[in-house]
Design an enzyme around this catalytic site. Structure first.
Site, mmCIF file in Angstrom:
data_model
loop_
_atom_site.group_PDB
_atom_site.id
_atom_site.type_symbol
_atom_site.label_atom_id
_atom_site.label_comp_id
_atom_site.label_asym_id
_atom_site.label_seq_id
_atom_site.Cartn_x
_atom_site.Cartn_y
_atom_site.Cartn_z
ATOM 1 N N SER A 32 1.004 70.619 45.553
ATOM 2 C CA SER A 32 2.228 69.807 45.550
ATOM 3 C C SER A 32 2.059 68.374 45.050
ATOM 4 O O SER A 32 3.055 67.670 44.897
ATOM 5 C CB SER A 32 2.846 69.774 46.950
ATOM 6 N N SER A 61 5.792 70.025 45.349
ATOM 7 C CA SER A 61 6.941 69.467 46.036
ATOM 8 C C SER A 61 7.057 67.947 45.926
ATOM 9 O O SER A 61 8.132 67.410 46.165
ATOM 10 C CB SER A 61 6.890 69.845 47.518
ATOM 11 N N LYS A 84 6.765 59.705 49.410
ATOM 12 C CA LYS A 84 7.423 61.003 49.599
ATOM 13 C C LYS A 84 8.112 61.031 50.959
ATOM 14 O O LYS A 84 7.537 60.576 51.961
ATOM 15 C CB LYS A 84 6.359 62.105 49.508
#
Lengths: 495, 97
Positions: free
Chosen positions: A179, A155, A80
């Protein structure tokens, strides 16, 4: 037919590399070829690191030839883009960091590299990890590999999509209020948030420091356990990381739930879920029982206040953490005649609407006259929520509940911010209590008018530091039900 | 809990974010909506409850006061939006006179 390299699990790839059946270079080349084939449709990555990955793969192959055996040898890894990797653009999906290059590597990523994993790219996310669909990214659109007209969740949606779309064998994300778990559920993968403090946050760009935790997104529970075992443990560079021994989880994962007491939370408001989805969860609870678990109703009287508590604490911490982006030391700057205008214009141009909203609400909750009424009250509610879980775990070993309020939705379906926040209704209470929790595929629903079945995730939560039990139970459920294998992504397994 | 309207311009000033009139309007309505939701916390009796800042055990962390390797100054300065030698350059902060 033997599965291609991209379809293999991390455990299988590492075994193949360690035994000399194929090289790390071949595993990385296969992953990069797959990225080339599907990335235009999926959009999981903000940066692909082809040359670095190939060089690292050759280095891993040399170490293996020299006799080393590595638990993640040659496993392609998607990171990420809020985690630092030396020499790599690290953007947080934000204009303000669009051209920022990390000068060091996050501890969690370094430990995975030490275990033989190879970073093939940096994945898309909601800006600064604030969101539940990846739509808040300023730098790219990520689509759900199981239905390209839908979001991957967020996310950590880029990492979830990369793993679901066979672009990477494993991914890492960060979970502040859901997330990792929600995109895991949306993309038919395991999304695992360890106990707060188990994995170092050093090199993870902070959103809400008392909640942020790094964890794996993988196609199997065994892979999640391998990634966790490689990442977890005390790090002197993160003073909130926990200094106590980590129990390895990957060996001896449970095959049965026999004798385990699983709590089902009745206070949770499931009206939003709809009949089809309710049915999936009812069947999942029934399957737990069939696997030997004893089901008990548990009471979490304050869990319903989780969302309200979270949307004061997380923005408050975010408003403080994001104060560092002021155009002085790094990131973009908008020039102005005086320093105050430079700050204000830099942050106006650099942050997107969701980040601005959260900074504003956090600033308000911390401001003079409102601090006790909002921030302190939320911290007290947080105590009550944690106590509820403590009381529940005196009665049961694990808690099972939905991982998200719906399956993956279409783009622009949640224009009202609060309706997006509702997606994390089931994951936020565990985050506030610091508990380890994960999402495991538990069935499929076909929405009205939708042609493609959408995956659903069952969430398990366990007491603090009970990762071994949590992953074990998820493994038993996964091996018995095999829901993840029932459908292939829309992008296909072969490009 | 307060139900008064947020002065978005004032809060934005505290947060160092310039807002357009349209944003003031839109964020004002959205934040007001969110506050209504969080005001639900008023229903919880928290009078005798301690606040939680950190959920898992936390303790004061100390280390020996010795020099350890860190990023070089050049590495840190390399991405400054504006620099002057070893310094970050910013617009004038202290008024003349």
């Amino acid at each position: 037919m033997e599965r291609s390299l991209i379809e293999r699990t991390a455990a299988e790839i590492a075994r193949g590399v360690n035994r000399g059946e194929h090289s790390a270079a071949e595993a990385v080349d296969a992953a990069l070829a797959r990225v080339g084939d599907v990335e235009e449709r999926v959009g999981a990555f903000l940066t692909v690191l082809s040359d670095d990955a190939r060089n690292r793969a050759c280095a891993i192959d040399e170490r293996v030839r020299a006799g080393e055996r590595l638990p993640l040898a040659g496993v392609p890894l998607a990171v990420k883009d809020n985690m630092c990797v030396t020499g790599t653009r690290t953007t947080c999906g934000s204009r303000i960091l669009e051209r920022w290059t990390a000068p060091y590597t996050a501890t969690a990523v370094r430990r995975l590299e030490d275990a033989g994993a190879i970073v093939i790219g940096k994945t898309n996310l909601d800006e600064f990890a604030m969101g539940s669909s990846c739509e808040n990214s300023a730098l790219g659109v990520t689509r759900n590999p199981y239905d390209l007209s839908r979001v991957p969740g967020g996310s950590s949606g880029g990492s979830a999509a990369a793993v679901a779309g066979y672009e990477a064998a494993i991914g890492v994300g960060s979970d502040t209020g859901g997330s990792i778990r929600e995109p895991g559920a949306f993309c038919n993968v395991i999304g695992f948030k360890p106990t707060y403090g188990r994995v170092s946050r050093y090199g993870l760009i902070a959103f809400a420091s008392s909640l942020d935790q790094i964890g794996p997104l993988t196609r199997t529970v065994e892979d999640a356990a391998l990634v966790y075992d490689a990442m977890a443990g005390y790090d002197p560079m993160d003073s909130t990381s926990i200094d106590r021994p980590v129990e390895p989880t990957a060996k001896g994962l449970l095959e049965s739930l026999s004798g385990l007491k699983v709590g089902i939370v009745r206070q949770f408001d499931t009206r939003e879920l709809g009949d089809d989805v309710d049915e999936v969860y009812d069947r999942a609870y029934h399957d737990l029982e069939a696997l030997g678990a004893e089901l008990h109703d548990v009471s979490l009287p304050t869990a319903d206040y989780g969302l309200a508590t979270y949307y004061l604490i997380a923005p408050a911490e975010c408003s403080s953490n994001l104060a560092r982006f002021d155009g002085v030391r790094y990131g973009s700057r908008v020039e102005a005649a005086d320093v105050q205008a430079m700050y204000e214009n830099t942050r106006a141009a650099g942050f997107g609407p969701e980040v601005k909203r959260r900074i504003l609400i956090g600033t308000y909750a911390l401001s003079s006259g409102y601090y006790d009424a909002y921030y302190v009250r939320a911290q007290k509610a947080r105590t009550l929520i944690a106590r509820d879980f403590e009381a529940a775990f005196a009665e049961v070993d694990l808690i099972a509940c939905p991982a998200a309020s719906s399956p993956a939705f279409t783009f622009n379906a949640k224009s009202d911010p609060y309706s997006m926040y509702m997606m994390d209704y089931y994951t936020i209470p565990m985050s506030l209590a610091g508990l380890p929790a994960l999402s495991v595929p538990c069935g499929w629903v076909t929405p009205p008018g939708g042609a493609l079945p959408l995956p659903m995730g069952l969430q398990f939560a366990a007491p603090l530091f009970s990762e071994k039990l949590l992953l074990g139970a998820a493994h038993a459920y996964e091996s018995a039900t095999k829901h993840a294998l029932k459908h292939k992504p829309e992008v296909g397994a072969r490009g | 809990m307060s139900s008064e309207k947020i002065d978005v311009r004032y809060v934005a000033k505290l947060a160092r974010i310039a807002l357009t009139d349209e944003e003031v309007e839109r964020f004002g309505a959205q934040l007001g909506d969110l506050l209504e939701h969080v005001n639900a916390l008023g229903a919880l009796d928290t009078s005798a409850v301690p606040a939680t800042a950190q959920v898992v055990e936390s303790r004061n962390v100390e280390r020996p006061d010795t020099v350890v390797p860190c990023l070089s100054r050049e590495t840190v300065m390399a991405q400054a939006p504006q620099r002057q030698g070893a310094f970050f350059r910013v617009p004038r902060i202290i008024a003349e006179g």
